[in-house]
Design a protein around this motif. Structure first.
Motif, PDB file in Angstrom:
ATOM      1  N   LYS A 185       3.226   4.247   7.790  1.00 46.61           N
ATOM      2  CA  LYS A 185       2.496   2.977   7.875  1.00 46.61           C
ATOM      3  C   LYS A 185       1.612   2.822   6.645  1.00 46.61           C
ATOM      4  O   LYS A 185       1.335   3.777   5.931  1.00 46.61           O
ATOM      5  CB  LYS A 185       1.648   2.947   9.143  1.00 46.61           C
ATOM      6  CG  LYS A 185       2.485   2.953  10.404  1.00 46.61           C
ATOM      7  CD  LYS A 185       1.634   2.879  11.632  1.00 46.61           C
ATOM      8  CE  LYS A 185       2.533   2.880  12.866  1.00 46.61           C
ATOM      9  NZ  LYS A 185       1.771   3.037  14.082  1.00 46.61           N
ATOM     10  N   ALA A 186       1.141   1.604   6.425  1.00 51.76           N
ATOM     11  CA  ALA A 186       0.293   1.326   5.264  1.00 51.76           C
ATOM     12  C   ALA A 186      -1.014   2.107   5.355  1.00 51.76           C
ATOM     13  O   ALA A 186      -1.701   2.061   6.374  1.00 51.76           O
ATOM     14  CB  ALA A 186       0.003  -0.166   5.174  1.00 51.76           C
ATOM     15  N   ARG A 187      -1.338   2.824   4.299  1.00 51.85           N
ATOM     16  CA  ARG A 187      -2.601   3.569   4.230  1.00 51.85           C
ATOM     17  C   ARG A 187      -3.791   2.611   4.256  1.00 51.85           C
ATOM     18  O   ARG A 187      -4.826   2.897   4.829  1.00 51.85           O
ATOM     19  CB  ARG A 187      -2.623   4.416   2.956  1.00 51.85           C
ATOM     20  CG  ARG A 187      -3.759   5.401   2.928  1.00 51.85           C
ATOM     21  CD  ARG A 187      -3.719   6.267   1.694  1.00 51.85           C
ATOM     22  NE  ARG A 187      -2.523   7.115   1.687  1.00 51.85           N
ATOM     23  CZ  ARG A 187      -2.219   7.947   0.709  1.00 51.85           C
ATOM     24  NH1 ARG A 187      -3.005   8.046  -0.348  1.00 51.85           N
ATOM     25  NH2 ARG A 187      -1.134   8.676   0.760  1.00 51.85           N
ATOM     26  N   HIS A 188      -3.613   1.460   3.611  1.00 48.81           N
ATOM     27  CA  HIS A 188      -4.614   0.392   3.619  1.00 48.81           C
ATOM     28  C   HIS A 188      -3.910  -0.860   4.122  1.00 48.81           C
ATOM     29  O   HIS A 188      -2.754  -1.102   3.798  1.00 48.81           O
ATOM     30  CB  HIS A 188      -5.160   0.142   2.207  1.00 48.81           C
ATOM     31  CG  HIS A 188      -5.706   1.363   1.567  1.00 48.81           C
ATOM     32  ND1 HIS A 188      -6.941   1.881   1.872  1.00 48.81           N
ATOM     33  CD2 HIS A 188      -5.175   2.190   0.627  1.00 48.81           C
ATOM     34  CE1 HIS A 188      -7.161   2.962   1.147  1.00 48.81           C
ATOM     35  NE2 HIS A 188      -6.107   3.172   0.384  1.00 48.81           N
ATOM     36  N   ARG A 189      -4.626  -1.670   4.893  1.00 50.71           N
ATOM     37  CA  ARG A 189      -3.988  -2.880   5.440  1.00 50.71           C
ATOM     38  C   ARG A 189      -4.970  -4.034   5.405  1.00 50.71           C
ATOM     39  O   ARG A 189      -6.113  -3.903   5.802  1.00 50.71           O
ATOM     40  CB  ARG A 189      -3.518  -2.632   6.866  1.00 50.71           C
ATOM     41  CG  ARG A 189      -2.800  -3.841   7.442  1.00 50.71           C
ATOM     42  CD  ARG A 189      -1.711  -3.460   8.404  1.00 50.71           C
ATOM     43  NE  ARG A 189      -1.038  -4.662   8.879  1.00 50.71           N
ATOM     44  CZ  ARG A 189      -0.013  -5.238   8.282  1.00 50.71           C
ATOM     45  NH1 ARG A 189       0.488  -4.728   7.200  1.00 50.71           N
ATOM     46  NH2 ARG A 189       0.532  -6.336   8.771  1.00 50.71           N
ATOM     47  N   SER A 200       0.857  -1.176   0.000  1.00 51.79           N
ATOM     48  CA  SER A 200       0.000   0.000   0.000  1.00 51.79           C
ATOM     49  C   SER A 200       0.895   1.229   0.000  1.00 51.79           C
ATOM     50  O   SER A 200       2.064   1.150   0.395  1.00 51.79           O
ATOM     51  CB  SER A 200      -0.871  -0.001   1.265  1.00 51.79           C
ATOM     52  OG  SER A 200      -1.518   1.236   1.452  1.00 51.79           O
ATOM     53  N   ALA A 201       0.331   2.353  -0.394  1.00 49.54           N
ATOM     54  CA  ALA A 201       1.046   3.612  -0.218  1.00 49.54           C
ATOM     55  C   ALA A 201       1.199   3.858   1.274  1.00 49.54           C
ATOM     56  O   ALA A 201       0.350   3.440   2.075  1.00 49.54           O
ATOM     57  CB  ALA A 201       0.273   4.754  -0.875  1.00 49.54           C
ATOM     58  N   ALA A 202       2.268   4.527   1.657  1.00 51.14           N
ATOM     59  CA  ALA A 202       2.494   4.852   3.057  1.00 51.14           C
ATOM     60  C   ALA A 202       1.689   6.091   3.438  1.00 51.14           C
ATOM     61  O   ALA A 202       1.499   6.996   2.612  1.00 51.14           O
ATOM     62  CB  ALA A 202       3.979   5.092   3.305  1.00 51.14           C
ATOM     63  N   ASP A 203       1.224   6.123   4.681  1.00 53.29           N
ATOM     64  CA  ASP A 203       0.562   7.331   5.167  1.00 53.29           C
ATOM     65  C   ASP A 203       1.628   8.277   5.712  1.00 53.29           C
ATOM     66  O   ASP A 203       2.833   8.020   5.578  1.00 53.29           O
ATOM     67  CB  ASP A 203      -0.509   6.991   6.212  1.00 53.29           C
ATOM     68  CG  ASP A 203       0.060   6.359   7.484  1.00 53.29           C
ATOM     69  OD1 ASP A 203       1.287   6.415   7.707  1.00 53.29           O
ATOM     70  OD2 ASP A 203      -0.742   5.813   8.266  1.00 53.29           O
ATOM     71  N   ALA A 225       1.468  -4.365   3.297  1.00 54.57           N
ATOM     72  CA  ALA A 225       0.121  -4.123   3.813  1.00 54.57           C
ATOM     73  C   ALA A 225      -0.543  -5.409   4.293  1.00 54.57           C
ATOM     74  O   ALA A 225      -1.761  -5.449   4.458  1.00 54.57           O
ATOM     75  CB  ALA A 225      -0.724  -3.462   2.729  1.00 54.57           C
ATOM     76  N   GLY A 240      -2.387   5.768  -3.724  1.00 54.16           N
ATOM     77  CA  GLY A 240      -3.181   5.538  -2.527  1.00 54.16           C
ATOM     78  C   GLY A 240      -4.541   4.916  -2.756  1.00 54.16           C
ATOM     79  O   GLY A 240      -5.402   4.945  -1.880  1.00 54.16           O
ATOM     80  N   THR A 248      -1.375   2.087  -6.819  1.00 53.74           N
ATOM     81  CA  THR A 248      -1.029   1.869  -5.416  1.00 53.74           C
ATOM     82  C   THR A 248      -0.290   3.078  -4.861  1.00 53.74           C
ATOM     83  O   THR A 248      -0.594   3.557  -3.762  1.00 53.74           O
ATOM     84  CB  THR A 248      -0.172   0.593  -5.260  1.00 53.74           C
ATOM     85  OG1 THR A 248      -0.858  -0.503  -5.856  1.00 53.74           O
ATOM     86  CG2 THR A 248       0.088   0.286  -3.799  1.00 53.74           C
TER      87      THR A 248
END
Length: 195
Positions: free
Chosen positions: A74-78, A67-70, A158, A135, A132
């Motif tokens: 951390k993973a924006r989506h998990r 996932s793209a990082a926030d 993710a 986001g 991805t």
């Protein structure tokens, strides 16, 4: 891989056809190409009969759910982090895709149970990589395609390790008699894979 092969032997001109695996398998079955280079998984057979189409492993790779990082890295989506029964946005491969075939066979049922919802579909990993990074969701991408983005922290894993898929990169050859240059190429590949 090709550069290292060319460093060991003269392989002459190469005409590359790049397409989804289903189409590439069809070209091989029709005798229109001499070689097919692709990702494979031992538990997910392709359309080329192993007895009729010799192959050699020329490398390895892994599919990672990313996932793209926030803002905090951390993973924006998990996957597996369902809140209020919210669906997890997935970026999926088309039915013609070889990677899609592998993912559906190995993780299809588990993804449904994990709350995954496909929100975008494409043939190519490079398209899913772009989506991805934007986001839009989680995609399974070959590590070889996203190493720079993982190192830079733009993409992050993710899902837990059991969701990873180890892959072989194999070169298949036509069972038909091929031109001398193709035989030289095949011998160089086989010798390189053994050494």
């Amino acid at each position: 891989w090709l550069r290292s092969l060319e460093a060991r032997t003269s392989i002459g001109p190469i005409a590359l056809v790049s397409d989804v695996l289903q189409q590439c398998e069809a070209l091989m079955l029709q005798g229109r190409v001499q070689f097919l280079l692709c990702h494979v998984h031992a538990q997910v057979p392709g359309r080329l009969d192993a007895a009729a189409y010799p192959s050699v492993q020329v490398g390895g790779d892994a599919l990672l759910a990313v996932s793209a990082a926030d803002g905090s890295g951390k993973a924006r989506h998990r996957l597996g982090a369902r809140n209020n029964k919210a669906r997890v946005p997935m970026l999926g491969y088309s039915t013609e895709s070889g990677i899609g075939r592998i993912l559906r066979a190995l993780h299809g049922a588990a993804l449904e149970q994990a709350g995954a919802e496909t929100v975008f579909t494409a043939h190519l990993a490079s398209v899913l990589k772009t989506m991805t990074l934007d986001g839009r969701g989680i995609a399974w991408l070959p590590r070889s395609l996203i190493e720079a983005e993982l190192d830079a922290g733009k993409l992050v894993e993710a899902a837990d390790a059991p969701w990873q898929v180890a892959l072989e990169i194999r070169l298949f050859r036509s069972p038909a008699v091929v031109p001398r240059a193709a035989e030289v190429f095949w011998r160089a590949v086989v010798e390189g894979s053994n050494g």
